[in-house]
Design an enzyme around this catalytic site. Structure first.
Site, PDB file in Angstrom:
ATOM      1  N   ASP A 173       0.810  -1.223   0.000  1.00 24.63           N
ATOM      2  CA  ASP A 173       0.000   0.000   0.000  1.00 24.63           C
ATOM      3  C   ASP A 173       0.844   1.274   0.000  1.00 24.63           C
ATOM      4  OD1 ASP A 173      -2.072  -1.863   0.397  1.00 24.63           O
ATOM      5  OD2 ASP A 173      -1.894  -1.682   2.570  1.00 24.63           O
TER       6      ASP A 173
ATOM      7  N   GLU B 139     -11.146   0.444  -3.422  1.00 25.76           N
ATOM      8  CA  GLU B 139     -10.474   0.906  -2.200  1.00 25.76           C
ATOM      9  C   GLU B 139      -9.232   1.705  -2.564  1.00 25.76           C
ATOM     10  OE1 GLU B 139     -10.030  -2.770   0.043  1.00 25.76           O
ATOM     11  OE2 GLU B 139      -8.750  -3.648  -1.471  1.00 25.76           O
TER      12      GLU B 139
END
Ligand code: NAG
Ligand code: NAG
Ligand code: NAG
Ligand code: NAG
Ligand code: NAG
Ligand code: NAG
Ligand code: NAG
Length: 559
Positions: free
Chosen positions: A32, A210
């Site tokens: 991420d 997301e």
């Protein structure tokens, strides 16, 4: 073999080299990534789950050499993990800078209680600092909404937007990208949360829009998101519109990053990206990716690493890596420089460098570099490895599939419960250890403990298993005192755990484990991290007064 001869030998074998960028730029699990440039400095923050401290901050001035300069969350007042499950904890960050106040913002989400039974979304938060190199961010300031992967965006008129991944009911059902305006001083909502995008995939829980990031580039607003879950369907898609909230026009070339279109590529699960512009006007992106080994998704023990790639623009849309899948070697850009290096810590320094992690927030300090000069002393606590708590365990990420970890342990157990050693640590239930334990009659013996998944599954299929098989063996030592060297040798498909008594003895490897039995998630479960090497000292349920002294820490990745 003579070192010079080795160099000459390899020089002759090297094929003609095309210069390029070597990936992953942050080897070892670093999912991420969120990237930021301020002046000539680049920064990347990544996720850390139940490890403490949370959110490593890496710094570079050339996008090639990255140095760990601190962590966004390194005090218990920012992050208190007690009983937080594996792979819950700290999820994806968003690292941003507000130029007019010269303030860095790190938005984050702590999923303290995430389990299969309890998946209510938490409140995201952010921390700030004016000096990112000082490694001391503020205490958390919470947003109001329930969700995760929250991004902060400043519009040109001064409005500030929080944008996150959430859903329309408290039980994980339909995900979407939500947004509201916030008071950036307090995190408090100024407008109702609005569903601004449901993604480009059919609207179900495996689509999962997301990781949103909002940008304002050339008078156009862009919404970059991750979709397709965290496995081989993971991807990046982008849309643009006239406001930070849309309405969105989807890029006809979506997904703009999706290595999963060809499952034979060496880099997979690509997505969760963020982009940045260099001072020379060029654009760059970072994303997470996985490097499955031996042609099997079951061998991905390093987890999700951070990759870099060039970004160009066509018709007002960003093109990631020229429209090609991202790879370990992107030719023609930046310069070859391996991100890997040997790590040797002889524990002469009085402080531990930033590359070490605890499992969850320590109740109190259990290690010392001054109690016995030249050694890392780990004092035991009562938690055992595998407890969903804070065992006396220090971890350092594995950075290459082929990598050896070695240390020398001086430890005199006091009972058959007192145990110290090394581990290749994947999660609470999946750790493989070799150490020294009492033999029940005042002496010591070697202990090996393997914890692996019950079922081995075939190549290219992620078939979940439900249980862990634990095997404990005791091996007599020939010496009754004195240090013992411990070694873990990792390669693409296995780990071997070894020991050597005395300085001249060769290593003996009583245990080899198949690493696919580590990295396949349990039924209904998920793995978000990768492997780390660790040293531990435990009273296996009782306090223990026997200290464990480690003389050095050496990690040798194959470059
Ligand atoms: C770190 O930041 C906290 C919160 O902003 C502050 O209270 C503390 O004094 C700072 N510590 C140092 C060493 O600067
Ligand atoms: C979601 O939709 C995709 C595409 O229609 C389908 O392949 C997948 O099975 C669906 N997943 C769930 C959990 O319904
Ligand atoms: C922004 O617009 C200028 C002028 O049209 C163009 O040269 C440049 O490539 C554009 N940049 C991006 C990122 O689209
Ligand atoms: C590597 O892959 C081959 C081909 O699928 C398989 O036969 C072999 O067992 C694998 N090796 C290991 C160590 O998993
Ligand atoms: C440890 O020692 C105690 C007392 O001697 C004994 O009762 C117990 O069975 C031993 N446990 C193990 C795991 O050896
Ligand atoms: C694992 O457990 C689930 C739920 O109890 C069950 O449906 C599934 O069949 C089990 N899978 C295996 C491989 O044992
Ligand atoms: C990895 O190590 C194991 C155990 O030493 C060995 O059997 C295997 O051949 C090695 N695999 C590779 C690809 O080197």
């Amino acid at each position: 073999m003579n070192f010079k001869r080795v160099v000459v030998f390899f020089a002759f074998c090297l094929p003609v080299q095309v210069w390029g960028l070597l990936n992953p730029i942050l080897p070892g699990w670093n999912p991420d990534p969120s990237i930021l440039r301020v002046g000539s400095d680049y920064f990347i923050a990544t996720s850390t789950f139940e490890y403490f401290p949370g959110h490593p901050i890496y710094h570079s001035t050339d996008l090639v050499s990255w140095k760990l300069i601190g962590h966004g969350l390194n005090r218990p007042s920012q992050l208190s993990f007690f009983g937080t499950p594996s792979d819950a904890g700290i999820w994806a960050p968003s690292l941003r800078y507000h130029a007019s106040t010269k303030t860095y913002y790190l938005a984050s989400t702590a999923r303290y209680a995430y389990t299969a039974e309890y998946r209510l979304f938490p409140r995201s938060f952010y921390v700030t600092t004016k000096d990112i190199f000082a490694d001391n961010w503020s205490d958390p300031i919470y947003f109001d909404a329930l969700g995760y992967d929250t991004d902060i965006f400043w519009d040109t008129n001064g409005d500030v937007y929080a944008t996150w991944s959430g859903n329309n009911n408290p039980i994980d059902k339909i995900y979407g990208i939500y947004q509201n305006k916030i008071d950036i001083a307090t995190g408090t909502s100024l407008t109702d949360a609005q569903l601004i995008f449901t993604g480009t995939l059919p609207d179900n829980s495996s689509a999962r829009p997301e990781g949103p990031h909002v940008y304002h580039i050339n008078s156009t607003y862009y919404l970059l998101i991750a979709e397709g879950g965290s496995g081989p369907q993971h991807r990046s898609t982008i849309q643009r519109g006239p406001s930070p909230s849309g309405p969105w026009e989807s890029n006809p070339k979506n997904p703009i990053l999706f290595n999963g279109a060809d499952l034979s590529l060496p880099v997979q699960d690509t997505g969760h990206s963020d982009i940045v512009q260099a001072p020379d006007g060029s654009w760059w992106g970072v994303a997470l990716g996985v490097r499955p080994q031996n042609g099997s998704f079951n061998n991905q023990q390093l987890g999700r690493e951070t990759f870099l790639f060039p970004v160009t623009w066509e018709d007002g849309w960003p093109v990631f890596n020229g429209g090609q899948p991202i790879s370990e070697h992107i030719e023609g850009v930046l310069k070859d420089k391996s991100p890997l290096s040997t790590y040797l810590n002889d524990f002469v320094s009085h402080t531990l460098d930033l590359s070490f992690y605890f499992l969850r927030t320590p109740y109190k300090t259990f290690h010392s570099l001054t109690a016995r000069p030249g050694f890392l002393r780990v004092n035991a606590n009562a938690f055992a490895l595998g407890d969903r708590d804070n065992p006396a365990l220090l971890l350092r990420k594995q950075t290459s599939y082929e990598e050896t970890f070695e240390t020398k342990l001086d430890f005199a157990p006091r009972s058959n419960l007192t145990e110290a050693g090394v581990t290749i640590f994947y999660s609470d239930l999946l750790h493989n250890d070799i150490g020294i334990v009492g033999d029940g009659s005042g002496g010591r013996q070697l202990v090996t403990r393997t914890n692996v998944q019950a079922v081995q599954v075939g190549p290219w299929s992620l078939t979940y298993t439900n249980s862990t098989i634990t095997t404990v063996n005791h091996i007599p030592l020939t010496t009754s005192a004195g240090p013992v060297k411990l070694q873990i040798v990792g390669n693409s498909t296995s780990y071997s755990l070894g020991y050597a008594e005395g300085d001249s003895a060769d290593f003996t490897f009583p245990v080899t484990i198949d690493s696919s039995l580590l990295s396949v998630p349990p039924f209904g479960g998920f793995f978000f991290k990768g492997a780390a090497f660790g040293v531990y000292n435990t009273g296996n349920g009782k306090p223990s007064l026997a200290p464990a002294d480690f003389e050095y820490w050496k990690q040798t990745p194959v470059l």
